[in-house]
Design an enzyme around this catalytic site. Sequence first.
Site, PDB file in Angstrom:
ATOM      1  N   GLU A  86       3.774  -8.306 -10.006  1.00 18.01           N
ATOM      2  CA  GLU A  86       4.051  -6.939 -10.422  1.00 18.01           C
ATOM      3  C   GLU A  86       5.496  -6.807 -10.908  1.00 18.01           C
ATOM      4  O   GLU A  86       6.420  -7.325 -10.287  1.00 18.01           O
ATOM      5  CB  GLU A  86       3.783  -5.967  -9.272  1.00 18.01           C
ATOM      6  CG  GLU A  86       2.357  -6.070  -8.745  1.00 18.01           C
ATOM      7  CD  GLU A  86       1.912  -4.843  -7.976  1.00 18.01           C
ATOM      8  OE1 GLU A  86       2.748  -3.939  -7.752  1.00 18.01           O
ATOM      9  OE2 GLU A  86       0.734  -4.777  -7.608  1.00 18.01           O
ATOM     10  N   ARG A 131      -3.793 -11.618  -3.377  1.00 18.96           N
ATOM     11  CA  ARG A 131      -5.199 -11.298  -3.145  1.00 18.96           C
ATOM     12  C   ARG A 131      -5.796 -10.762  -4.443  1.00 18.96           C
ATOM     13  O   ARG A 131      -5.079 -10.578  -5.431  1.00 18.96           O
ATOM     14  CB  ARG A 131      -5.318 -10.220  -2.061  1.00 18.96           C
ATOM     15  CG  ARG A 131      -4.456  -8.998  -2.375  1.00 18.96           C
ATOM     16  CD  ARG A 131      -4.675  -7.850  -1.446  1.00 18.96           C
ATOM     17  NE  ARG A 131      -3.674  -6.805  -1.597  1.00 18.96           N
ATOM     18  CZ  ARG A 131      -3.661  -5.880  -2.539  1.00 18.96           C
ATOM     19  NH1 ARG A 131      -4.602  -5.868  -3.473  1.00 18.96           N
ATOM     20  NH2 ARG A 131      -2.715  -4.957  -2.594  1.00 18.96           N
ATOM     21  N   VAL A 136      -7.568  -4.135  -6.454  1.00 15.23           N
ATOM     22  CA  VAL A 136      -8.561  -3.081  -6.672  1.00 15.23           C
ATOM     23  C   VAL A 136      -8.932  -3.002  -8.154  1.00 15.23           C
ATOM     24  O   VAL A 136     -10.100  -2.871  -8.525  1.00 15.23           O
ATOM     25  CB  VAL A 136      -8.019  -1.714  -6.194  1.00 15.23           C
ATOM     26  CG1 VAL A 136      -8.995  -0.590  -6.551  1.00 15.23           C
ATOM     27  CG2 VAL A 136      -7.747  -1.726  -4.700  1.00 15.23           C
ATOM     28  N   ASN A 164       1.149  -9.694  -5.177  1.00 16.87           N
ATOM     29  CA  ASN A 164      -0.011  -9.431  -4.326  1.00 16.87           C
ATOM     30  C   ASN A 164      -0.835 -10.709  -4.243  1.00 16.87           C
ATOM     31  O   ASN A 164      -1.338 -11.193  -5.259  1.00 16.87           O
ATOM     32  CB  ASN A 164      -0.857  -8.295  -4.878  1.00 16.87           C
ATOM     33  CG  ASN A 164      -0.117  -6.969  -4.821  1.00 16.87           C
ATOM     34  OD1 ASN A 164       0.089  -6.317  -5.822  1.00 16.87           O
ATOM     35  ND2 ASN A 164       0.312  -6.560  -3.639  1.00 16.87           N
ATOM     36  N   GLY A 176       0.785  -1.221   0.000  1.00 16.45           N
ATOM     37  CA  GLY A 176       0.000   0.000   0.000  1.00 16.45           C
ATOM     38  C   GLY A 176       0.821   1.277   0.000  1.00 16.45           C
ATOM     39  O   GLY A 176       0.346   2.329   0.430  1.00 16.45           O
TER      40      GLY A 176
END
Length: 455
Positions: free
Chosen positions: A275, A293, A296, A291, A164
């Site tokens: 990424e 999960r 977004v 990531n 984040g």
Amino acid sequence: MFNKILIANRGEIAVRIIRAARELGVGTVAIYSTADRDALHVHLADEAICVGPARSTESYLNMNNILSAAVATGAQAIHPGFGFLSENSKFARLCEEMNIKFIGPSAKVMDMMGDKINARAEMIKAGVPVTPGSEGEVHTTDEAVKIAEEIGYPIMLKASAGGGGKGIRKVNNVEELVPAFEAAQAEAQAAFGNGAMFIERMIFPARHIEVQILGDNQGNVIHLGERDCSLQRNNQKVLEESPSVAIGHTLRQEITAAAVKAAQHVSYENAGTIEFLLDESSGKFYFMEMNTRVQVEHPVTEFVSGVDIVKEQIRVANGNELSVKQEDVTFSGHAIECRINAENPKFNFAPSPGKITNLFLPSGGVGLRVDSAMYSGYSIPPYYDSMIAKVIVHGENRFEALMKMQRALLEFDVEGVITNVDFQLELISDPHVVAGDYDTSFLGNVFLPEYQKED
């Protein structure tokens, strides 16, 4: 298939998961804090249970209360969404111990890939390219100075347990290193309870390219193409699109193959994202992080691939095989997502909580989707993330998608709070963005200085 799942989240992602579950015929349980008693996800779920006060640490991060809610309601699985406990291996392990299925990868894989130092070591083993950097945790400024001299400036300081945008600093020279290291380490300790850092050579400017992957427990791993997430402010994504205009056919094959190889190496199950940083001048790409999960920005991939990622998550967690094979996945058109936040771009993007007195969300036409948990009369609480909606468009080509996004943002009307809608409209209309001529430096170094002059 599961009879009932609990959604350990709030806002638009909780609404998104509830809708996917309902379309699969699966019952849902919403959790909420006292501040979210009137939230949309509470109204939409089949059942809802309060798990604590407004503060996240006492509600959405309260593992005992959430697990108790799952047991009390008979939920067989928990979907963590993104943020909160979505990448917390302790929570995933507790779910396993209580025979509640965690809709995501195993705790072991989360430990392996959630820690950036471990992830880096695993990617080297897998043969995935990584940037030059420290080989283990860095705890002191003396260590940092020595490593930085070896790999060369500029460098990136990153929290080992980070995410984040927390615990990250760019450092151009030795004079900047010590204060930047101390600040990043303190931020990491406060955010994650872990001040361990690592260092890597900074690829800057660069394109931030991520590849969506899906895996099941039969060993199948596929990719759903890439997303370009280079438009960022303070390491936080602002706008995403798929496919990336910076990638040609050959490079696309190389980068997606590397992502699949990475996921296969760790026997990855469920949805995840690899990424990369792409150095456009050399055409080389480097692993940045994984990531573990749903992201977004997953809707842009859903638009171009036609695959419902959240439904696949639930099916895979239930023990089903992926519903598609790699050869079945086809990509069509172009998709763009703009994140709409309750914030004031003219006042350093300060959060703008409050009551929404009027709301009109854009609609109409093929290829337009708005993911939101807002409604007229709803009061946005000040305790959580400021994102209130995501506007996602799909066109036959990038130009059509850009025009559709401009049309959608012009229609977006919210009263009672300040939002970044006008900021996003200017960004999507900027000649550089329209031309696809941008990288991770563009928003901070080019667009924002001009935007802030206008006031």
